[in-house]
Design an enzyme around this catalytic site. Structure first.
Site, short mmCIF file in Angstrom:
data_model
loop_
_atom_site.label_atom_id
_atom_site.label_comp_id
_atom_site.label_asym_id
_atom_site.label_seq_id
_atom_site.Cartn_x
_atom_site.Cartn_y
_atom_site.Cartn_z
N GLU A 154 -13.56 7.79 2.91
CA GLU A 154 -14.09 6.68 3.72
C GLU A 154 -14.90 7.17 4.91
O GLU A 154 -14.40 7.20 6.02
CB GLU A 154 -12.98 5.70 4.13
CG GLU A 154 -11.74 6.31 4.71
CD GLU A 154 -10.69 5.24 5.02
OE1 GLU A 154 -11.05 4.15 5.48
OE2 GLU A 154 -9.50 5.50 4.81
N HIS A 177 -0.94 6.70 2.82
CA HIS A 177 -1.36 7.99 3.40
C HIS A 177 -0.27 8.98 3.04
O HIS A 177 0.79 9.00 3.65
CB HIS A 177 -1.50 7.90 4.91
CG HIS A 177 -2.69 7.08 5.34
ND1 HIS A 177 -3.78 7.60 5.97
CD2 HIS A 177 -2.96 5.76 5.17
CE1 HIS A 177 -4.67 6.64 6.19
NE2 HIS A 177 -4.18 5.52 5.72
N GLU A 230 -15.90 2.86 1.32
CA GLU A 230 -14.72 3.60 0.85
C GLU A 230 -14.47 3.34 -0.63
O GLU A 230 -14.62 2.22 -1.11
CB GLU A 230 -13.49 3.14 1.66
CG GLU A 230 -12.19 3.79 1.21
CD GLU A 230 -10.99 3.37 2.05
OE1 GLU A 230 -11.03 2.28 2.65
OE2 GLU A 230 -10.02 4.13 2.10
N HIS A 256 -7.87 9.91 2.99
CA HIS A 256 -6.46 10.26 2.86
C HIS A 256 -6.06 10.37 1.40
O HIS A 256 -6.64 9.71 0.53
CB HIS A 256 -5.60 9.20 3.56
CG HIS A 256 -6.01 7.79 3.24
ND1 HIS A 256 -5.37 7.03 2.31
CD2 HIS A 256 -7.02 7.02 3.72
CE1 HIS A 256 -5.96 5.84 2.23
NE2 HIS A 256 -6.97 5.80 3.07
N ASP A 287 -12.14 -4.20 4.38
CA ASP A 287 -11.32 -3.10 3.84
C ASP A 287 -10.12 -3.74 3.14
O ASP A 287 -9.32 -4.42 3.78
CB ASP A 287 -10.87 -2.21 5.00
CG ASP A 287 -10.32 -0.87 4.57
OD1 ASP A 287 -10.00 -0.71 3.37
OD2 ASP A 287 -10.19 0.03 5.43
N ASP A 314 -7.75 1.43 -2.63
CA ASP A 314 -8.17 1.23 -1.24
C ASP A 314 -9.70 1.32 -1.25
O ASP A 314 -10.24 2.36 -1.64
CB ASP A 314 -7.53 2.34 -0.39
CG ASP A 314 -7.83 2.23 1.09
OD1 ASP A 314 -8.57 1.31 1.49
OD2 ASP A 314 -7.33 3.08 1.86
CO CO Z 1 -8.32 4.05 3.31
#
Ligand code: CO
Length: 302
Positions: free
Chosen positions: A191, A166, A283, A158, A87, A98
């Site tokens: 995700e 976030h 994600e 998010h 990640d 992200d």
């Molecule tokens: Co994330």
């Protein structure tokens, strides 16, 4: 935000660097590789691309879903049996990317990987302004359950905004019944996590990831010095290992303890599946436009 704005270009750039960093990190994940070395290499790659890490690059193995660190983090080695989640994300002028993938080194768990990968793709196909969080959650839950697995219910996607990984909205991985909608111009990370375990994660072990959430000073002189360094991360999550490059390990540990106790920073302990189930995750970061614009996709940025 319009297509012509500089901010739009920054989000595209942040996504592109994030995607390149993910591809680079993926190329390093091999049996025998040290997790710590891969993470340092990916963090450095992001900096070489002219960005900063949006959060510490993370590798979580097997039943760990996120924020993984072992007792002997520096020496932990990837084995050929591992299900490895990577990640990573980049911050470019405050705009963020992200993205995450799962790598199945044994080849034995491809169904589990397909479940979360397919759930992500299905969501990308239906995202448009006005879609409810309930509809998104339902598609993730249905896709994962049809493949015989469970979504992890207490992990979610998010919304993102400048310097905020976030930014307030959680995008559920199951049907919560929420009538909240995504609107044009919003940026969200989707995700889905799939598991052959219970479908919940719990905190376990010593935290390695932290974030400043209160702008307050601290009396303790060394904690105050470390806090000065932490302020450079601009409210984005940071790693213990980053501070250990600047200060002695014992002092970093002591300062982090004080700062957590004083409610200036928050700690994110490793998250492990409640029944030790294996966990997969995919994600992408998505700009909600007339349809989904996936900013973290390498081949097709439009
Ligand atoms: Co994330």
């Amino acid at each position: 935000m319009s297509f012509e704005s500089k901010e739009y270009d920054d989000w595209i750039k942040a996504g592109e660097i994030s995607a390149k960093a993910l591809a680079y990190g993926k190329s390093l994940i091999k049996p025998g590789a040290k997790i710590r070395e891969i993470l340092d290499a990916v963090d450095n790659f992001i900096i070489e691309q002219g960005a900063i890490p949006a959060f510490p690059s993370q590798i979580s193995v097997n039943s760990f879903a996120a924020h993984y660190c072992s007792d002997n983090f520096d020496e932990t080695i990837i084995t050929e049996k591992d299900v490895v989640k990577l990640d990573v994300g980049a911050c470019y002028n405050g705009a963020l990317g992200d993205n995450a993938i799962t790598i199945n080194l044994s080849g034995e768990h491809s169904d589990l990987l397909d479940a979360s990968r397919q759930a992500l793709n299905n969501v990308i196909n239906i995202i448009k302004p006005g879609i409810t969080l309930s509809e998104i959650g339902k598609v993730i839950e249905k896709t994962i359950e049809e493949k015989g697995f469970s979504p992890i219910r207490n992990l979610s996607g998010h919304s993102l905004s400048l310097y905020k990984l976030h930014s307030g909205l959680s995008v559920p991985n199951y049907d919560t019944g929420s009538k909240i909608t995504l609107e044009k111009g919003m940026i969200v990370a989707i995700e889905p996590f799939a598991t052959n375990g219970f479908g919940l994660v719990v905190e376990k072990g010593v935290p390695n990831v932290f974030m400043q959430f209160r702008k307050r000073n601290v009396r303790h002189p060394f904690a105050s010095m470390v806090l000065k360094e932490i302020k450079k991360y601009k409210g984005l999550p940071f790693a213990r290992r980053w501070l250990e490059k600047k200060f002695r390990k014992e002092l970093v540990n002591q300062a982090l303890d004080i700062l957590v106790r004083e409610d200036i920073i928050v700690a994110f302990p490793p998250l492990v599946e409640k029944n030790q189930g294996l966990v997969s995750q995919f994600e992408h970061t998505i700009l909600v436009w007339d349809k989904a614009i996936v900013t973290t996709k390498l081949d097709d940025l439009n």
